[in-house]
Each structure stands twice: as C-alpha cells, then as structure tokens.
Motif scaffolding. Structure first.
Motif, PDB file in Angstrom:
ATOM      1  N   ALA A 139      35.670  53.375  47.390  1.00 29.13           N
ATOM      2  CA  ALA A 139      35.352  54.722  46.887  1.00 29.13           C
ATOM      3  C   ALA A 139      34.417  54.645  45.685  1.00 29.13           C
ATOM      4  CB  ALA A 139      36.638  55.464  46.520  1.00 29.13           C
ATOM      5  N   LEU A 140      34.658  53.681  44.805  1.00 28.54           N
ATOM      6  CA  LEU A 140      33.807  53.548  43.614  1.00 28.54           C
ATOM      7  C   LEU A 140      32.434  52.986  43.969  1.00 28.54           C
ATOM      8  CD1 LEU A 140      36.412  52.309  40.975  1.00 28.54           C
ATOM      9  CD2 LEU A 140      35.498  54.628  41.313  1.00 28.54           C
ATOM     10  N   LEU A 141      32.368  52.072  44.935  1.00 30.86           N
ATOM     11  CA  LEU A 141      31.066  51.576  45.397  1.00 30.86           C
ATOM     12  C   LEU A 141      30.259  52.708  46.030  1.00 30.86           C
ATOM     13  CD1 LEU A 141      32.037  48.131  46.969  1.00 30.86           C
ATOM     14  CD2 LEU A 141      30.541  48.466  44.986  1.00 30.86           C
ATOM     15  N   ALA A 142      30.922  53.554  46.805  1.00 32.53           N
ATOM     16  CA  ALA A 142      30.241  54.678  47.457  1.00 32.53           C
ATOM     17  C   ALA A 142      29.639  55.629  46.427  1.00 32.53           C
ATOM     18  CB  ALA A 142      31.207  55.420  48.381  1.00 32.53           C
ATOM     19  N   ALA A 143      30.296  55.753  45.275  1.00 35.85           N
ATOM     20  CA  ALA A 143      29.827  56.653  44.213  1.00 35.85           C
ATOM     21  C   ALA A 143      28.971  55.925  43.175  1.00 35.85           C
ATOM     22  CB  ALA A 143      31.030  57.305  43.531  1.00 35.85           C
ATOM     23  N   ASP A 144      28.692  54.636  43.401  1.00 34.91           N
ATOM     24  CA  ASP A 144      27.928  53.796  42.473  1.00 34.91           C
ATOM     25  C   ASP A 144      28.559  53.785  41.071  1.00 34.91           C
ATOM     26  OD1 ASP A 144      25.996  51.956  41.775  1.00 34.91           O
ATOM     27  OD2 ASP A 144      24.399  53.434  41.462  1.00 34.91           O
ATOM     28  N   GLU A 145      29.883  53.620  41.052  1.00 33.59           N
ATOM     29  CA  GLU A 145      30.619  53.566  39.780  1.00 33.59           C
ATOM     30  C   GLU A 145      31.177  52.173  39.490  1.00 33.59           C
ATOM     31  OE1 GLU A 145      31.000  55.636  37.305  1.00 33.59           O
ATOM     32  OE2 GLU A 145      30.038  57.395  38.160  1.00 33.59           O
ATOM     33  N   VAL A 146      30.667  51.138  40.157  1.00 30.25           N
ATOM     34  CA  VAL A 146      31.085  49.762  39.877  1.00 30.25           C
ATOM     35  C   VAL A 146      29.933  49.051  39.162  1.00 30.25           C
ATOM     36  CG1 VAL A 146      31.796  47.541  40.860  1.00 30.25           C
ATOM     37  CG2 VAL A 146      32.636  49.680  41.865  1.00 30.25           C
ATOM     38  N   ASP A 147      30.239  48.444  38.014  1.00 30.75           N
ATOM     39  CA  ASP A 147      29.229  47.717  37.240  1.00 30.75           C
ATOM     40  C   ASP A 147      29.270  46.216  37.505  1.00 30.75           C
ATOM     41  OD1 ASP A 147      28.509  50.105  35.715  1.00 30.75           O
ATOM     42  OD2 ASP A 147      30.473  49.855  34.773  1.00 30.75           O
ATOM     43  N   ARG A 148      30.445  45.715  37.887  1.00 29.79           N
ATOM     44  CA  ARG A 148      30.609  44.263  38.081  1.00 29.79           C
ATOM     45  C   ARG A 148      31.527  44.025  39.278  1.00 29.79           C
ATOM     46  NH1 ARG A 148      31.777  41.995  32.807  1.00 29.79           N
ATOM     47  NH2 ARG A 148      29.515  41.832  32.770  1.00 29.79           N
ATOM     48  N   LEU A 149      31.122  43.100  40.118  1.00 26.53           N
ATOM     49  CA  LEU A 149      31.967  42.640  41.222  1.00 26.53           C
ATOM     50  C   LEU A 149      32.508  41.270  40.865  1.00 26.53           C
ATOM     51  CD1 LEU A 149      29.814  43.555  44.359  1.00 26.53           C
ATOM     52  CD2 LEU A 149      32.086  44.466  43.812  1.00 26.53           C
ATOM     53  N   LEU A 164      36.073  44.589  53.228  1.00 27.85           N
ATOM     54  CA  LEU A 164      35.783  45.348  52.012  1.00 27.85           C
ATOM     55  C   LEU A 164      34.517  46.167  52.197  1.00 27.85           C
ATOM     56  CD1 LEU A 164      36.339  46.103  49.074  1.00 27.85           C
ATOM     57  CD2 LEU A 164      34.959  44.140  48.396  1.00 27.85           C
ATOM     58  N   PHE A 165      33.462  45.514  52.648  1.00 25.90           N
ATOM     59  CA  PHE A 165      32.158  46.169  52.745  1.00 25.90           C
ATOM     60  C   PHE A 165      31.975  46.742  54.144  1.00 25.90           C
ATOM     61  CE2 PHE A 165      31.599  42.655  49.642  1.00 25.90           C
ATOM     62  CZ  PHE A 165      31.483  43.439  48.506  1.00 25.90           C
ATOM     63  N   GLU A 166      32.256  48.033  54.267  1.00 18.97           N
ATOM     64  CA  GLU A 166      32.121  48.713  55.546  1.00 18.97           C
ATOM     65  C   GLU A 166      30.742  49.347  55.637  1.00 18.97           C
ATOM     66  OE1 GLU A 166      35.363  51.467  55.197  1.00 18.97           O
ATOM     67  OE2 GLU A 166      36.791  50.079  56.094  1.00 18.97           O
ATOM     68  N   ASP A 167      30.305  49.605  56.858  1.00 18.62           N
ATOM     69  CA  ASP A 167      29.035  50.311  57.052  1.00 18.62           C
ATOM     70  C   ASP A 167      29.097  51.668  56.365  1.00 18.62           C
ATOM     71  OD1 ASP A 167      28.164  48.201  58.542  1.00 18.62           O
ATOM     72  OD2 ASP A 167      28.339  49.209  60.483  1.00 18.62           O
ATOM     73  N   GLY A 168      27.966  52.081  55.824  1.00 15.95           N
ATOM     74  CA  GLY A 168      27.891  53.396  55.203  1.00 15.95           C
ATOM     75  C   GLY A 168      27.876  53.369  53.685  1.00 15.95           C
ATOM     76  N   LEU A 169      28.184  52.211  53.091  1.00 14.10           N
ATOM     77  CA  LEU A 169      28.077  52.125  51.633  1.00 14.10           C
ATOM     78  C   LEU A 169      26.597  52.171  51.253  1.00 14.10           C
ATOM     79  CD1 LEU A 169      30.679  49.334  50.746  1.00 14.10           C
ATOM     80  CD2 LEU A 169      30.854  51.773  50.230  1.00 14.10           C
ATOM     81  N   PRO A 170      26.257  52.762  50.101  1.00 13.12           N
ATOM     82  CA  PRO A 170      24.850  52.810  49.713  1.00 13.12           C
ATOM     83  C   PRO A 170      24.313  51.407  49.415  1.00 13.12           C
ATOM     84  CG  PRO A 170      26.253  53.607  47.926  1.00 13.12           C
ATOM     85  CD  PRO A 170      27.132  53.399  49.123  1.00 13.12           C
ATOM     86  N   ALA A 171      23.027  51.207  49.684  1.00 10.43           N
ATOM     87  CA  ALA A 171      22.380  49.932  49.375  1.00 10.43           C
ATOM     88  C   ALA A 171      22.257  49.797  47.858  1.00 10.43           C
ATOM     89  CB  ALA A 171      21.006  49.877  50.028  1.00 10.43           C
ATOM     90  N   THR A 172      22.687  48.643  47.332  1.00  7.56           N
ATOM     91  CA  THR A 172      22.606  48.383  45.892  1.00  7.56           C
ATOM     92  C   THR A 172      22.213  46.930  45.686  1.00  7.56           C
ATOM     93  OG1 THR A 172      24.996  47.947  45.894  1.00  7.56           O
ATOM     94  CG2 THR A 172      24.297  50.135  45.156  1.00  7.56           C
TER      95      THR A 172
END
Length: 196
Positions: A139-149, A164-172
């Motif tokens: 959910a946080l990756l989808a909203a671009d709210e993660v600064d560090r993995l 973890l990484f499902e299709d549909g997440l924004p490219a970052t």
C-alpha cells in the motif's frame, strides 16, 4: 527533520514473502533470520525508528513472541535489544477486525496506510518502519510513501506463495546504499528511493 519510512522484509530469490503452503509458511526464512548478520541488520534498521507499522497478522504473531524476549537471558543479545526496542516503540496496527491492541504502546489505525504515514510524517519523531507486513508495504509503495527498502534476500527458491512486488505498482528507481552478506548466504540489502 523528515521522518524516513523504511519497509523491512525478507524475500526469497523468487520474490516470495511466504511459501507455497500459505501465508504462515515461513520455515524457509528462519535459518536466515537467526544468523548474527541478520540480527545485526535488524538492529541497524530498527534503531533509528520510533514508530513501527504492522498488519494484524504480524502484530498478533510478534505480540505472542517478542514482548518476553527482552528478559530472556538465554536469548541472543540482538534479539533482547530488538525486543526492548519493540516494547518501547509506538506500534501502529492496520486492522479492520481488531477492537483492541493490548501490547504496550500500541494503537489500531483507522485509515489507509498512506494517509496514516502522511499524518505521522507531520509529527515529531524518529523514523517509521514497516515490520514484514507485506500488505502495508504494498500500500505504501503504491502511494510512493516508502523512502528505504530493507530486504533480506534469502537464498531460497520457494516455488509458490505470495509475492511482495505485484503487477500494478508504480515504476520507481532505487539506489543500493548497503549490501551485507550473512553467514547463511542471505544478503541484507538497503535501497534508498531516488527522487528527482
């Protein structure tokens, strides 16, 4: 000062967070999680955080195990330190079914993870860390709210289970800032979000 949001999780080589036998199939993670290197990595990534984000399953699982480790003289020193940190840290639980959060310093979040993180970022405090809760991380990756993995990459092909990484997440884009091998052959990786 900006509060960094770190997503901390273990992944298999085939990108799984759980095994083919379902969401509680974590046996493949254990040999890699109990090495000195993995334990040191956990301390390194959690120490700057003053808020931990958890989904319901991890909150209940962690809450059934970690609180007592702080006083267990037979436990690894890093596990005792992590337990003390976890007991003292603000724990925000994302759940639509829990009505109470009995573990000290816990509260149930009412709202979407991204909205809660935006509220937390506006408050004073240390870093914010998601502890192995893949639904919250997604959910946080989808909203671009993660600064560090913070990924512990375990040398296992699990062959099935949730990714973890499902299709549909924004490219970052991400930059590798640390890579530490452990005694089991796992790699503790830190990636920082590249923002323009």
């Amino acid at each position: 000062m900006t509060r960094t949001v770190t997503a901390n999780i273990s992944l298999s080589l085939d990108g799984r967070v759980s095994g083919a036998d379902g969401e509680y199939d974590m046996s493949w993670i254990v040999p890699h999680a109990i090495t000195e290197g993995a334990r040191d990595h956990m301390i390194r990534v959690t120490e700057p955080a003053t808020t931990a984000l958890l989904g319901r399953k991890n909150y209940q699982g962690f809450g059934g195990f970690w609180p007592a480790v702080a006083d267990d003289e037979t436990a690894a020193p890093q596990d005792r330190a992590f337990s003390r940190w976890l007991n003292a840290t603000e724990k925000v639980v994302f759940s639509s079914t829990l009505t109470e959060a009995p573990w000290q310093n816990s509260r149930i979040a009412d709202g979407e993870p991204a909205d809660v993180v935006k509220q937390l970022r506006a408050q004073p405090g240390g870093d914010i860390i998601v502890l192995a809760s893949s639904s919250v991380i997604r959910a946080l990756l989808a909203a671009d709210e993660v600064d560090r993995l913070s990924i512990t990459l375990d040398p296992e092909l699990v062959g099935g289970g949730a990714r973890l990484f499902e299709d549909g997440l924004p490219a970052t884009s991400w930059k590798l800032t640390a890579s530490t091998p452990t005694e089991s052959g796992a790699l503790c990786l830190l990636y920082d979000r590249v923002r323009s």
